[in-house]
Design a protein around this motif. Structure first.
Motif, PDB file in Angstrom:
ATOM      1  N   ASP A  43      -3.979   1.299 -12.793  1.00 53.67           N
ATOM      2  CA  ASP A  43      -4.710   1.504 -11.536  1.00 53.67           C
ATOM      3  C   ASP A  43      -3.713   1.531 -10.385  1.00 53.67           C
ATOM      4  OD1 ASP A  43      -6.325   1.564  -9.323  1.00 53.67           O
ATOM      5  OD2 ASP A  43      -7.411  -0.293  -9.769  1.00 53.67           O
ATOM      6  N   PRO A  44      -3.276   2.723  -9.977  1.00 56.17           N
ATOM      7  CA  PRO A  44      -2.256   2.831  -8.930  1.00 56.17           C
ATOM      8  C   PRO A  44      -2.639   2.190  -7.597  1.00 56.17           C
ATOM      9  CG  PRO A  44      -2.511   4.910 -10.076  1.00 56.17           C
ATOM     10  CD  PRO A  44      -3.628   4.034 -10.537  1.00 56.17           C
ATOM     11  N   GLN A  45      -3.936   1.960  -7.361  1.00 56.72           N
ATOM     12  CA  GLN A  45      -4.365   1.378  -6.092  1.00 56.72           C
ATOM     13  C   GLN A  45      -4.857  -0.060  -6.241  1.00 56.72           C
ATOM     14  OE1 GLN A  45      -6.673   3.865  -3.515  1.00 56.72           O
ATOM     15  NE2 GLN A  45      -5.552   5.710  -4.056  1.00 56.72           N
ATOM     16  N   ASP A  46      -4.358  -0.741  -7.252  1.00 56.13           N
ATOM     17  CA  ASP A  46      -4.635  -2.174  -7.412  1.00 56.13           C
ATOM     18  C   ASP A  46      -3.707  -2.924  -6.460  1.00 56.13           C
ATOM     19  OD1 ASP A  46      -4.677  -4.867  -8.194  1.00 56.13           O
ATOM     20  OD2 ASP A  46      -5.023  -4.374 -10.305  1.00 56.13           O
ATOM     21  N   TYR A  47      -4.239  -3.312  -5.306  1.00 52.65           N
ATOM     22  CA  TYR A  47      -3.386  -3.911  -4.268  1.00 52.65           C
ATOM     23  C   TYR A  47      -2.725  -5.188  -4.758  1.00 52.65           C
ATOM     24  CZ  TYR A  47      -1.750  -6.042   0.035  1.00 52.65           C
ATOM     25  OH  TYR A  47      -0.945  -6.616   0.999  1.00 52.65           O
ATOM     26  N   ASN A  48      -3.470  -6.028  -5.443  1.00 49.80           N
ATOM     27  CA  ASN A  48      -2.893  -7.307  -5.870  1.00 49.80           C
ATOM     28  C   ASN A  48      -1.756  -7.106  -6.860  1.00 49.80           C
ATOM     29  OD1 ASN A  48      -4.538  -8.996  -4.296  1.00 49.80           O
ATOM     30  ND2 ASN A  48      -6.202  -8.868  -5.786  1.00 49.80           N
ATOM     31  N   ALA A  49      -1.919  -6.150  -7.773  1.00 49.47           N
ATOM     32  CA  ALA A  49      -0.837  -5.866  -8.720  1.00 49.47           C
ATOM     33  C   ALA A  49       0.386  -5.365  -7.981  1.00 49.47           C
ATOM     34  CB  ALA A  49      -1.291  -4.835  -9.759  1.00 49.47           C
ATOM     35  N   GLU A  91       0.808  -1.218   0.000  1.00 51.14           N
ATOM     36  CA  GLU A  91       0.000   0.000   0.000  1.00 51.14           C
ATOM     37  C   GLU A  91       0.843   1.270   0.000  1.00 51.14           C
ATOM     38  OE1 GLU A  91      -4.318  -1.044   1.873  1.00 51.14           O
ATOM     39  OE2 GLU A  91      -2.746  -0.549   3.317  1.00 51.14           O
ATOM     40  N   VAL A  92       2.068   1.206   0.511  1.00 47.75           N
ATOM     41  CA  VAL A  92       2.878   2.419   0.566  1.00 47.75           C
ATOM     42  C   VAL A  92       3.389   2.824  -0.809  1.00 47.75           C
ATOM     43  CG1 VAL A  92       3.597   1.799   2.916  1.00 47.75           C
ATOM     44  CG2 VAL A  92       5.157   1.367   1.003  1.00 47.75           C
ATOM     45  N   THR A  93       3.195   1.968  -1.811  1.00 45.10           N
ATOM     46  CA  THR A  93       3.634   2.296  -3.172  1.00 45.10           C
ATOM     47  C   THR A  93       2.531   2.942  -4.007  1.00 45.10           C
ATOM     48  OG1 THR A  93       3.031   0.144  -4.162  1.00 45.10           O
ATOM     49  CG2 THR A  93       5.194   0.307  -3.092  1.00 45.10           C
ATOM     50  N   TYR A  94       1.343   3.118  -3.440  1.00 47.85           N
ATOM     51  CA  TYR A  94       0.216   3.648  -4.208  1.00 47.85           C
ATOM     52  C   TYR A  94       0.478   5.040  -4.792  1.00 47.85           C
ATOM     53  CZ  TYR A  94      -3.067   0.029  -2.496  1.00 47.85           C
ATOM     54  OH  TYR A  94      -3.724  -1.149  -2.221  1.00 47.85           O
ATOM     55  N   ALA A 134      12.552 -18.290 -13.318  1.00 51.96           N
ATOM     56  CA  ALA A 134      12.843 -16.997 -13.928  1.00 51.96           C
ATOM     57  C   ALA A 134      11.753 -16.610 -14.926  1.00 51.96           C
ATOM     58  CB  ALA A 134      14.207 -17.037 -14.621  1.00 51.96           C
ATOM     59  N   GLU A 135      11.334 -17.566 -15.740  1.00 54.31           N
ATOM     60  CA  GLU A 135      10.287 -17.273 -16.720  1.00 54.31           C
ATOM     61  C   GLU A 135       8.978 -16.884 -16.062  1.00 54.31           C
ATOM     62  OE1 GLU A 135      12.297 -20.339 -19.963  1.00 54.31           O
ATOM     63  OE2 GLU A 135      10.440 -20.909 -18.925  1.00 54.31           O
ATOM     64  N   SER A 136       8.668 -17.520 -14.938  1.00 57.08           N
ATOM     65  CA  SER A 136       7.423 -17.160 -14.243  1.00 57.08           C
ATOM     66  C   SER A 136       7.495 -15.736 -13.709  1.00 57.08           C
ATOM     67  CB  SER A 136       7.139 -18.146 -13.097  1.00 57.08           C
ATOM     68  OG  SER A 136       8.050 -17.983 -12.028  1.00 57.08           O
ATOM     69  N   LEU A 137       8.675 -15.319 -13.234  1.00 62.15           N
ATOM     70  CA  LEU A 137       8.840 -13.945 -12.771  1.00 62.15           C
ATOM     71  C   LEU A 137       8.702 -12.959 -13.928  1.00 62.15           C
ATOM     72  CD1 LEU A 137      11.843 -14.394 -10.302  1.00 62.15           C
ATOM     73  CD2 LEU A 137       9.508 -13.760  -9.674  1.00 62.15           C
ATOM     74  N   LEU A 138       9.316 -13.264 -15.062  1.00 58.61           N
ATOM     75  CA  LEU A 138       9.220 -12.384 -16.226  1.00 58.61           C
ATOM     76  C   LEU A 138       7.771 -12.253 -16.692  1.00 58.61           C
ATOM     77  CD1 LEU A 138      12.328 -13.670 -18.229  1.00 58.61           C
ATOM     78  CD2 LEU A 138      12.148 -11.502 -16.984  1.00 58.61           C
ATOM     79  N   LYS A 139       7.053 -13.361 -16.761  1.00 60.01           N
ATOM     80  CA  LYS A 139       5.652 -13.320 -17.195  1.00 60.01           C
ATOM     81  C   LYS A 139       4.807 -12.521 -16.213  1.00 60.01           C
ATOM     82  CE  LYS A 139       3.983 -17.239 -18.916  1.00 60.01           C
ATOM     83  NZ  LYS A 139       3.745 -18.703 -19.075  1.00 60.01           N
ATOM     84  N   LEU A 140       5.095 -12.663 -14.943  1.00 58.39           N
ATOM     85  CA  LEU A 140       4.346 -11.900 -13.944  1.00 58.39           C
ATOM     86  C   LEU A 140       4.589 -10.403 -14.093  1.00 58.39           C
ATOM     87  CD1 LEU A 140       3.691 -12.738 -10.296  1.00 58.39           C
ATOM     88  CD2 LEU A 140       4.637 -10.510 -10.814  1.00 58.39           C
ATOM     89  N   LEU A 141       5.857 -10.014 -14.317  1.00 61.23           N
ATOM     90  CA  LEU A 141       6.176  -8.595 -14.484  1.00 61.23           C
ATOM     91  C   LEU A 141       5.492  -8.026 -15.728  1.00 61.23           C
ATOM     92  CD1 LEU A 141       9.962  -8.811 -13.577  1.00 61.23           C
ATOM     93  CD2 LEU A 141       8.211  -7.616 -12.242  1.00 61.23           C
ATOM     94  N   ILE A 142       5.443  -8.806 -16.801  1.00 58.90           N
ATOM     95  CA  ILE A 142       4.773  -8.373 -18.030  1.00 58.90           C
ATOM     96  C   ILE A 142       3.274  -8.208 -17.795  1.00 58.90           C
ATOM     97  CG2 ILE A 142       4.144  -9.122 -20.363  1.00 58.90           C
ATOM     98  CD1 ILE A 142       6.958 -10.437 -20.498  1.00 58.90           C
ATOM     99  N   GLU A 143       2.715  -9.060 -16.972  1.00 57.13           N
ATOM    100  CA  GLU A 143       1.271  -9.021 -16.699  1.00 57.13           C
ATOM    101  C   GLU A 143       0.897  -7.930 -15.696  1.00 57.13           C
ATOM    102  OE1 GLU A 143      -2.066 -11.937 -14.612  1.00 57.13           O
ATOM    103  OE2 GLU A 143      -0.389 -12.831 -15.712  1.00 57.13           O
ATOM    104  N   GLU A 144       1.659  -7.830 -14.613  1.00 56.33           N
ATOM    105  CA  GLU A 144       1.267  -6.947 -13.506  1.00 56.33           C
ATOM    106  C   GLU A 144       1.762  -5.509 -13.663  1.00 56.33           C
ATOM    107  OE1 GLU A 144      -0.807  -7.903 -11.271  1.00 56.33           O
ATOM    108  OE2 GLU A 144      -0.795 -10.064 -11.620  1.00 56.33           O
ATOM    109  N   GLY A 145       2.873  -5.311 -14.387  1.00 62.44           N
ATOM    110  CA  GLY A 145       3.389  -3.958 -14.556  1.00 62.44           C
ATOM    111  C   GLY A 145       2.382  -3.003 -15.157  1.00 62.44           C
ATOM    112  N   PRO A 146       1.787  -3.346 -16.298  1.00 60.50           N
ATOM    113  CA  PRO A 146       0.773  -2.459 -16.885  1.00 60.50           C
ATOM    114  C   PRO A 146      -0.435  -2.242 -15.972  1.00 60.50           C
ATOM    115  CG  PRO A 146       1.594  -4.002 -18.522  1.00 60.50           C
ATOM    116  CD  PRO A 146       2.133  -4.459 -17.198  1.00 60.50           C
ATOM    117  N   LYS A 147      -0.824  -3.257 -15.206  1.00 61.96           N
ATOM    118  CA  LYS A 147      -1.950  -3.098 -14.275  1.00 61.96           C
ATOM    119  C   LYS A 147      -1.647  -2.018 -13.242  1.00 61.96           C
ATOM    120  CE  LYS A 147      -3.637  -7.908 -14.304  1.00 61.96           C
ATOM    121  NZ  LYS A 147      -3.819  -9.112 -13.436  1.00 61.96           N
ATOM    122  N   ALA A 148      -0.442  -2.027 -12.720  1.00 63.07           N
ATOM    123  CA  ALA A 148      -0.065  -1.043 -11.711  1.00 63.07           C
ATOM    124  C   ALA A 148      -0.067   0.367 -12.285  1.00 63.07           C
ATOM    125  CB  ALA A 148       1.307  -1.381 -11.139  1.00 63.07           C
ATOM    126  N   LEU A 149       0.273   0.499 -13.561  1.00 65.15           N
ATOM    127  CA  LEU A 149       0.244   1.813 -14.200  1.00 65.15           C
ATOM    128  C   LEU A 149      -1.188   2.277 -14.455  1.00 65.15           C
ATOM    129  CD1 LEU A 149       3.189   1.473 -16.731  1.00 65.15           C
ATOM    130  CD2 LEU A 149       3.063   3.078 -14.831  1.00 65.15           C
TER     131      LEU A 149
END
Length: 385
Positions: A233-239, A176-179, A216-231
């Motif tokens: 919706d800045p308050q998407d807690y799960n992202a 939450e402190v990253t919102y 490593a591949e699972s981390l890369l796929k997660l970053l590709i998926e969750e990075g745009p979500k965080a941009l």
């Protein structure tokens, strides 16, 4: 898979409203120094939560840690530690604050001629003050490892060191402190974590490291998926939670166990930051596609695997897979708002020449095969104009 020894002593305290837990982790009667950056923690509530949690301790503060922490600033903190008799450090911030703290806790106990030798001459850290962290930015993984990078402004150098003595004792990760982070920092953080994984994954090796590669591949796929979500919706807690945890795992040593590593992208990038002040992630976004292109024959097996397993490329033409994978990496960085060309930052041939000359003067040979000289680095940068 190569033989390895792995130990990570950092206690992670993860989740909402967890800053208050630090009072249980710091020894009673400690004289605590809070180290932080430009003061954003006073706007987002982190500072107030920290002070409340430290109500029963003697507390001092040191602010002003730069985005690429300066040796000169770190040494001012060392002076304060000695003046006040500080016994425990609390780093409150992102990777730069935590990196600075790692050097500070080592330099405060240093007994040699010049603490800069920890970086410049790889002098062994024999002792360091204890410290914990409150993470405010998902990016570097510094909250869960023993490495740091420090810039010396006077000599335009940016160097790294590692020591088991500077692992944090604990790290608080509250998504939450990253919102309230600006989009630029979110994008930079995702790029940083992505390239951390790539430095350990994208290597030419005959070793069978399937477990590390799949992780490593699972981390890369997660970053590709969750990075745009965080941009979006800045308050998407799960992202934010997924990004924070993935960034820690991107560089806590786990996916490097039993494998070769590269790190040429980082080492070349450090020079661009030292000379021109570019954000760390900006340099990585410029250089990684160049490394993938210039060394595509050496790294073909892993680039092809990356294209298939992470970007879902299904063609059977290996040359096409490699070319498309490099473009997909570029497009991903650009989608996060991080530009991928030297010209995007008004840099040209002069910058390439300076980096080449610096690396050659040090006689550095980078990469998993130690075959990236200053001249090869210039070739890598040359195709990133």
């Amino acid at each position: 898979m190569k033989n390895f020894s792995y130990q990570n002593p950092v206690k992670i305290i993860f989740g909402k409203d967890t800053i208050k837990e630090i009072s249980k982790e710091i020894p009673a009667k400690s004289k605590v120094l809070i180290i932080y950056g430009g003061g954003s923690i006073k706007q987002n509530g982190v500072y107030d939560q920290t002070i409340k949690a430290l109500a029963n301790f003697e507390v001092h503060e040191f602010s002003g840690i730069e985005p690429n922490p300066h040796y000169e600033t770190c040494m001012k903190a060392v002076e304060l530690i000695k003046e006040k008799g500080i016994t425990y450090i609390l780093a409150v911030g992102g990777g730069s604050v935590i990196d600075a703290t790692k050097f500070i806790v080592a330099a405060a106990c240093y007994e040699g001629e010049d603490p800069w030798n920890i970086l410049a001459k790889n002098e062994k850290v024999k002792k360091a003050l204890p410290y914990g962290t409150i993470l405010t930015l998902s990016a570097t993984g510094s909250e869960m490892n023993s490495g740091a990078v420090i810039t010396r402004v006077s000599s335009e150098e940016k160097l790294a060191f590692h020591s088991a003595k500077v692992f944090p004792q604990f790290s608080v990760l509250d998504p939450e402190v990253t919102y309230t982070l600006p989009a630029r920092q979110i994008g930079n953080g995702v790029v940083d974590a992505f390239v951390h994984v790539m430095e350990q994954y994208l290597v030419a090796s005959d070793e069978d490291t399937n477990m590390q590669d799949y992780w490593a591949e699972s981390l890369l796929k997660l970053l590709i998926e969750e990075g745009p979500k965080a941009l979006r919706d800045p308050q998407d807690y799960n992202a934010r939670a997924n990004l924070m945890w993935a960034s820690s795992w991107a560089l806590n040593g786990w996916i490097a166990c039993g494998t070769d590593e590269d790190w040429a992208t980082h080492m070349i990038g450090h020079e661009l930051t030292a000379f021109y002040g570019l954000d760390h992630a900006q340099t990585l976004a410029i250089i990684l596609p160049g490394v993938m292109t210039v060394l595509k024959e050496q790294k073909a097996k892993k680039i092809i695997r990356l294209g298939k397993n992470v970007f879902g490329i299904t063609t059977h033409n290996e040359k096409e897979i490699i070319d498309r994978t490099v473009r997909d990496v570029e497009r991903f960085f650009e989608s996060l708002g991080v530009k991928t060309r030297l010209s995007d930052y008004n840099l040209g041939k002069e910058a390439i020449d300076r980096v080449r000359d610096r690396l050659n003067s040090r006689k550095w040979k980078l990469g998993e095969y130690q075959n990236i000289t200053g001249d090869v680095a210039a070739q890598i940068l040359g195709i990133r104009l």
